[in-house]
Write a protein that holds these residues in place. Structure first.
Motif, PDB file in Angstrom:
ATOM      1  N   PRO A 335      39.407  45.429  40.569  1.00 20.12           N
ATOM      2  CA  PRO A 335      40.201  44.409  41.278  1.00 20.12           C
ATOM      3  C   PRO A 335      40.096  44.490  42.796  1.00 20.12           C
ATOM      4  O   PRO A 335      40.085  43.452  43.469  1.00 20.12           O
ATOM      5  N   LEU A 336      40.034  45.677  43.360  1.00 26.41           N
ATOM      6  CA  LEU A 336      39.939  45.786  44.818  1.00 26.41           C
ATOM      7  C   LEU A 336      38.584  45.281  45.307  1.00 26.41           C
ATOM      8  O   LEU A 336      38.511  44.572  46.320  1.00 26.41           O
ATOM      9  N   PHE A 404      43.947  39.639  47.404  1.00 28.51           N
ATOM     10  CA  PHE A 404      43.891  38.872  46.148  1.00 28.51           C
ATOM     11  C   PHE A 404      44.067  39.757  44.904  1.00 28.51           C
ATOM     12  O   PHE A 404      43.652  39.396  43.815  1.00 28.51           O
ATOM     13  N   VAL A 405      44.678  40.920  45.083  1.00 29.67           N
ATOM     14  CA  VAL A 405      44.969  41.812  43.961  1.00 29.67           C
ATOM     15  C   VAL A 405      46.336  41.454  43.374  1.00 29.67           C
ATOM     16  O   VAL A 405      47.270  41.123  44.105  1.00 29.67           O
ATOM     17  N   GLY A 406      46.463  41.527  42.060  1.00 31.72           N
ATOM     18  CA  GLY A 406      47.749  41.286  41.403  1.00 31.72           C
ATOM     19  C   GLY A 406      48.256  39.877  41.630  1.00 31.72           C
ATOM     20  O   GLY A 406      47.558  38.894  41.363  1.00 31.72           O
ATOM     21  N   GLU A 407      49.476  39.764  42.138  1.00 30.40           N
ATOM     22  CA  GLU A 407      50.061  38.456  42.412  1.00 30.40           C
ATOM     23  C   GLU A 407      49.245  37.662  43.423  1.00 30.40           C
ATOM     24  O   GLU A 407      49.284  36.442  43.464  1.00 30.40           O
ATOM     25  N   LYS A 410      46.940  34.451  42.864  1.00 31.65           N
ATOM     26  CA  LYS A 410      47.413  33.066  42.910  1.00 31.65           C
ATOM     27  C   LYS A 410      46.924  32.336  44.156  1.00 31.65           C
ATOM     28  O   LYS A 410      46.893  31.106  44.196  1.00 31.65           O
ATOM     29  N   LEU A 411      46.537  33.086  45.188  1.00 32.62           N
ATOM     30  CA  LEU A 411      46.062  32.483  46.425  1.00 32.62           C
ATOM     31  C   LEU A 411      44.601  32.057  46.359  1.00 32.62           C
ATOM     32  O   LEU A 411      44.104  31.407  47.284  1.00 32.62           O
ATOM     33  N   LEU A 412      43.912  32.403  45.274  1.00 28.01           N
ATOM     34  CA  LEU A 412      42.484  32.059  45.176  1.00 28.01           C
ATOM     35  C   LEU A 412      42.249  30.550  45.196  1.00 28.01           C
ATOM     36  O   LEU A 412      41.177  30.095  45.584  1.00 28.01           O
TER      37      LEU A 412
END
Length: 479
Positions: A335-336, A404-407, A410-412
């Motif tokens: 994810p990172l 853009f990790v986890g919550e 949603k910003l993608l």
């Protein structure tokens, strides 16, 4: 196509406002704006001062090149994340002959064809050509990781050798060579050195790109007076300079990609047209994008220093150890690494400009107001402002690797580098980059190979005409 041209309406909560801004006097207005844009202010300051002046992220202005290359430099600029998305709505905007903005290069550069990038979605051959690209990319997916890892191995070996010999390494040159070899091999199945191109592929394409894009940039040479540099914005650079080089590039693809061209003919695309489109896809879209993106990625990752590098190395090495190899599945479990790539694409998108023409009278919304754009008007978006919108992103000018990790995922939907939202997918009926997922994959692979080999690295970063220049000053081997 659904039309709302007779009843364009603003959002109920927003007030319809006249679009502010001015084009100035004919001829003189565009030249003044051009000098402000390139020489007096620079791109970012040009837009910032006008946003402040008009208290609006939507305004009228002229965009280069202007006289004498562009007959109509007038645009409506959309510079926030909300208004920018009108550029993705193919029911309301047209993308015919507008890839490079208010001017279009001569067709000589493309073998006399209007290649897919210059076609609107409503044109009959757009669907066929985009489908051809998407099918090719889909059928090639098993080659992505092995081809890229082979290229990256050679890249890092060359960088190490250059640092050993010279104390530093020009990342851009070595990255260009790797990117061209990867793209050419993916399209043709052949290494470019086995064709008549030999080792001159990157230099040939760089010249081909520069001749087309010169009116949209500057030489970057401070010792050249602006009135001399401005010549490239007033006179088209001739194709004959690269005519023989383009012919070699075309022939290399034509002779090496015979099976792919056979498939194009079966789908109803003329072989010659398909080949010129493949050349553009490989040289302009793929290589041209990687030429800008890879140095930018390394530059931004370098800013995270030892702390970020340690986090990336730990994640990458742990997943690869558990999975046993670098695979599609393994890459999805980082994810990172994924977030860091998206953040690089957000903060410095490889293609900063998008253009379209209104198909009809339309209403667009910024965060604060609604605006009416008339049919036929040119809409221009400067993506770095849209993807650094402070009303969407916290600390938008900072590189935040785990944004853009986890919550944060949603910003993608506010990441637009592929000519659409990151959450959208390319299709034969839209203008989104057909290799969107491949580009992201290649960036992830670059970070994976980097941190499997090294604990940390340092760079000296600068600026060139098409983006960042990066000099690798040290590579600390993995412990």
């Amino acid at each position: 196509m659904v039309s709302s041209s007779h009843h364009p309406e603003p959002s109920p909560e927003l007030t319809l406002r006249e679009i502010p801004g001015t084009y100035g006097l004919p001829f003189f207005g565009p030249i003044k704006d051009r000098y402000d844009y390139f020489y007096n202010q620079g791109k970012d300051e040009f837009f910032k001062t006008r946003i402040q002046k008009y208290n609006s992220t939507v305004f009228r202005t002229n965009m280069p090149p202007g006289p004498f290359i562009s007959s109509n430099p007038r645009v409506v600029a959309v510079l926030d994340s909300k208004s920018f998305t009108i550029l993705f709505d193919n029911s309301k905007v047209e993308k015919k002959n507008i890839l490079d903005g208010t001017y279009m290069p001569k067709l000589n550069f493309f073998g006399g064809y209007r290649v897919c990038a210059f076609l609107d979605t409503d044109e009959s051959n757009h669907h066929a050509l985009k489908s051809f690209f998407l099918t090719f990319i889909s059928n090639s997916h098993k080659k992505f990781i092995p081809y890229m890892r082979t290229g990256l191995t050679e890249l890092f070996e060359n960088l190490e050798n250059a640092i050993s010999d010279n104390g530093s390494a020009d990342f851009n040159i070595h990255s260009d060579n790797m990117a061209f070899d990867f793209v050419f091999r993916l399209v043709t199945g052949t290494h470019p050195t086995e064709t008549q191109l030999k080792s001159k592929g990157p230099a040939t394409v760089n010249t081909w790109l520069a001749l087309q894009l010169a009116p949209l940039g500057t030489s970057g040479l401070k010792f050249i007076p602006s009135f001399v540099d401005d010549i490239i914005h007033t006179v088209r650079l001739p194709f004959f300079v690269i005519k023989s080089g383009y012919k070699k590039l075309y022939n290399a693809v034509y002779n090496s990609a015979s099976s792919l061209l056979d498939e194009a003919e079966k789908s109803g695309i003329a072989r010659e047209e398909a080949c010129h489109n493949l050349v553009f896809l490989a040289a302009f879209n793929a290589f041209g994008g990687m030429k800008v993106l890879f140095p930018s990625l390394i530059k931004w990752i370098s800013t995270g220093g030892v702390t970020l590098h340690r986090r990336l190395a730990e994640e990458i090495r742990s997943v690869v150890k558990t999975e046993g190899d670098v695979t599609f599945s393994a890459l999805e479990k980082m994810p990172l690494t994924k977030s860091a790539v998206y953040e690089a694409l957000r903060i410095e998108p490889p293609v900063p400009f998008q253009y379209a023409t209104a198909r009809e009278d339309i209403i667009i919304n910024s965060h604060d107001s609604a605006f009416k754009i008339k049919k036929g008007e040119t809409i221009f978006g400067y993506q770095p402002f849209a993807t650094k919108d402070p009303k969407v992103f916290e600390n938008p000018d900072e590189f935040v690797a785990d944004r853009f990790v986890g919550e944060g995922e949603k910003l993608l939907k506010y990441v637009y580098w592929s000519n659409a939202r990151e959450t959208d997918n390319p299709s034969a009926d839209n203008k989104q980059c057909p290799a969107k997922d491949l580009v992201v994959l290649c960036c992830r692979l670059m970070l994976v190979e980097l941190f499997l080999r090294y604990d940390t690295f340092t760079v000296e970063a600068g600026q060139v005409a098409l983006g960042a220049s990066v000099k690798i000053t040290s590579l600390t081997k993995a412990t």
